[in-house]
Design a protein around this motif. Structure first.
Motif, short mmCIF file in Angstrom:
data_model
loop_
_atom_site.label_atom_id
_atom_site.label_comp_id
_atom_site.label_asym_id
_atom_site.label_seq_id
_atom_site.Cartn_x
_atom_site.Cartn_y
_atom_site.Cartn_z
N TYR A 167 0.84 -1.21 0.00
CA TYR A 167 0.00 0.00 0.00
C TYR A 167 0.87 1.26 0.00
N LEU A 168 1.91 1.26 0.83
CA LEU A 168 2.79 2.43 0.91
C LEU A 168 3.57 2.63 -0.38
N GLU A 169 3.84 1.53 -1.06
CA GLU A 169 4.52 1.63 -2.35
C GLU A 169 3.57 2.19 -3.41
N LYS A 170 2.31 1.81 -3.32
CA LYS A 170 1.31 2.28 -4.27
C LYS A 170 1.03 3.76 -4.10
N TYR A 171 0.96 4.21 -2.85
CA TYR A 171 0.67 5.62 -2.55
C TYR A 171 1.85 6.21 -1.77
N ASN B 109 -0.70 12.59 1.53
CA ASN B 109 -2.11 12.92 1.32
C ASN B 109 -2.86 11.79 0.62
N GLU B 110 -2.20 11.13 -0.33
CA GLU B 110 -2.81 10.00 -1.00
C GLU B 110 -2.97 8.82 -0.05
N ARG B 111 -1.99 8.63 0.82
CA ARG B 111 -2.08 7.53 1.79
C ARG B 111 -3.26 7.74 2.73
N ILE B 112 -3.50 8.97 3.12
CA ILE B 112 -4.63 9.27 4.00
C ILE B 112 -5.95 9.13 3.23
N HIS B 113 -5.98 9.67 2.01
CA HIS B 113 -7.20 9.67 1.22
C HIS B 113 -7.67 8.26 0.87
#
Length: 261
Positions: free
Chosen positions: A90-94, A98-102
C-alpha cells in the motif's frame, strides 16, 4: 484452560473506563497464554497497528494495544518490519502522505480481509462483524448525505455479497441493513448530525458483541480474546473523549508529520 486467568480480569462496563489497560493486559497475557494463543492474539493486534498507522499519518492519538510502539513506527516503515506485506504494498502504491490518507480505506479493507483468512472462532466472528459494521455505516451515512454510493464504495470488491446488497440500494428510498445490523438506522440518524455520537454508537455495538461471548462462552480462549477486544474498544472510546490525551497525542504526532514528509 484459562479459568484462573479469566477470574483475575476485572469486570467491565461501557459506562466506566477499563480498570486494566491494554499494556497491562499484554504483559499479563504474555506470561499466561501459550505461544500458539499469543500468536492468535497477535492477529488482532495487527488490526490495532493498522488503525494506529492511520493515526500516525493524520497526527492523531495512538491506541496502546498494538504490537508496534509509537516511537517504532517510523523505523518499521523504513525497514519494512513488523507489518504484514500488504501494508508495504500500500505504501509503495501511494507514496504521497495525502494519497495515503485519502485512500486509507483500501488498507483497512486489506487488513480485514487478511484477518478473515487467518483467524477463527471469536476473532473471525468479531472481524467479520466489525467489517460489516464499518462498511454498512459508511454506506448508510453516505446515502443520507446524498453522496454517490458507487463512488464511495468503489474500493470494495463488487462481487462481495455485502457490497452487492449496499450498491443495490443506490437509488432505493429504503435502506436495507444486512443481517445482524437491523435497527441501527435510528442511532445512525443521530450520528449523522453528531460524529461523536457515531463513535459512541460504533463502540457500544462492538462492546455488546464482545459481551455476548463473555456471557455465552466463559472460561474459554474465546472469552479471553473477547475481553481483550472489549478493553481495546472501551479504552479507545474513553481516550477519544479525553481532551488532554487527544491534545497530547496531537502535539507528539504533529512533530512526526514533518518526518513523514
Amino acid at each position: 484452560m484459562y479459568t484462573f486467568l479469566e477470574c483475575y480480569l476485572p469486570p467491565t462496563s461501557f459506562d466506566i473506563k477499563p480498570e486494566m489497560d491494554l499494556r497491562e493486559l499484554n504483559e499479563l497475557f504474555k506470561l499466561n497464554l501459550s505461544s500458539v494463543d499469543k500468536n492468535k492474539l497477535g492477529k488482532l493486534r495487527t488490526l490495532i497497528d493498522v488503525y494506529n498507522l492511520r493515526s500516525y499519518l493524520t497526527a492523531d492519538r495512538l491506541s496502546l494495544g498494538g504490537s508496534i510502539e509509537w516511537d517504532e513506527i517510523s523505523y518499521c516503515l523504513e525497514q519494512e518490519l513488523g507489518y504484514p506485506p500488504f501494508v508495504f504494498d500500500y505504501l509503495e502504491k501511494y507514496k504521497d502522505i495525502n494519497e495515503r490518507i485519502h485512500h486509507f480505506r483500501e488498507l483497512l479493507l486489506a487488513v480485514y480481509d487478511w484477518l478473515l483468512e487467518n483467524t477463527s472462532d471469536f476473532l473471525y466472528d468479531f472481524i467479520e462483524y466489525d467489517r460489516k459494521l464499518w462498511i454498512t455505516s459508511m454506506a448508510y451515512l453516505s446515502k443520507k448525505r446524498d453522496r454517490d454510493l458507487k463512488e464511495d464504495l468503489d474500493f470494495l470488491d463488487p462481487h462481495d455479497s455485502l457490497t452487492t446488497l449496499l450498491l443495490a440500494q443506490h437509488e432505493s428510498e429504503h435502506f436495507e441493513f444486512p443481517e445482524g445490523l437491523e435497527g441501527i438506522d435510528l442511532e445512525l440518524d443521530v450520528a449523522f448530525k453528531d460524529p461523536l455520537k457515531e463513535m459512541e454508537m460504533v463502540s457500544r455495538l462492538r462492546f455488546n458483541f464482545c459481551q455476548t461471548y463473555l456471557q455465552t462462552a466463559p472460561f474459554t480462549l474465546d472469552s479471553i480474546f473477547a475481553y481483550y477486544t472489549l478493553v481495546w474498544v472501551l479504552s479507545d472510546f474513553y481516550e477519544s473523549q479525553d481532551q488532554i490525551l487527544t491534545k497530547k497525542g496531537g502535539d507528539l504526532l504533529l512533530k512526526r508529520i514533518q518526518e513523514i514528509k
